[in-house]
Design a protein around this motif. Sequence first.
Motif: not given
Length: 345
Positions: A148-168
């Motif tokens: 629901r947090q994603v559903a109501i967002a206008d913009t989604v910021v993806v964090t922690k993409g530099d960590l091991r195990g991060a999803t593309p």
Amino acid sequence: MLERLPLVVVTGFLGSGKTTLVRRFLDGGGAVGTGVIVNEFGETGLDHKLFVHAADQVELVDGGCLCCARRGDVARALHDLVGQSRRAGGGFTRAVIETSGLADPAPIIATLANNPWLRAHVELIGVIGVVDAVAGLRNLEAYDEARRQVAIADTVVVTKGDLRGATPLAEITRTVRAIAPDAAVLDAQDADFRPASLMAARTCDDPAGIRSSFVAEAVTHRETVGSFVLALPTQVDWPAMTVWLSALLHVHGTRILRVKGLVRTTAGQEALVVHGVQHTMHPPSHLRLADTDDTPSFLVFITNGMGKAQVECSLAAFLALAADPVAAGRSRPPPSAASQLEIGA
């Protein structure tokens, strides 16, 4: 008529990186005149201590969740910010609400739309959802709140993409777009990512009616999700604490949604801020003594199906081993002492 105070809501599941995003914004030089309202799900608030450089700008609303019992507190906090923005000589020119990790932002938006005074004085210009690249997809699959947090967002910021195990990023974007097809997806690791631009952008074309289908039905948190605080000794053996907490998350990470706290150690006067999400323990950060006041050491747990007594007994047993090297046969408990952690398994 006076201009309304622009408001940005930052939401996202536990440990997604909301506080880091807001702190990057405050540190970036474009946040002058910004008032920040921080909400913590739990008995003790901590995030506001991470904003020590802007202490006068931060108001903490804790002890509950914004989408549940504390919405009146948020309205009062916004009322105060609007009052300060109207003062002679200049006041706040923007407001940011950082919701708790378990908050459904829809009722907050409904409050802004349905409260005549807020509607006249506050303008919602954007809802930013934060999804971390390590645990984000699991959270979106397992928790209604995260979806629901994603559903109501206008913009989604993806964090922690530099960590091991991060999803593309592409995979996360596909999942986000399946929930919110019109949401913009940004990578916080991108060299061109600018939190100041994000917080100033007007992304809500229809603030009062945004995702109306989600506003109409508020989420009810699972009965098994709860929070509690563990008081810690005045000073603790940090290596022993690290072993215990890491082992606890390793064994019970699926039931410990978040652990966060302030720890004073035997190694020095500076306090450490500790932060763990599910199975992952993040490196601690240091707080200056002056920034922690006289706050005692504590850990805040947000759990799913795990009680305070279980964790408290585990910690007590582990610290007893650390305090009695004769009984333990060494200066601190070994990792094999994780047997002390088989609580409720």
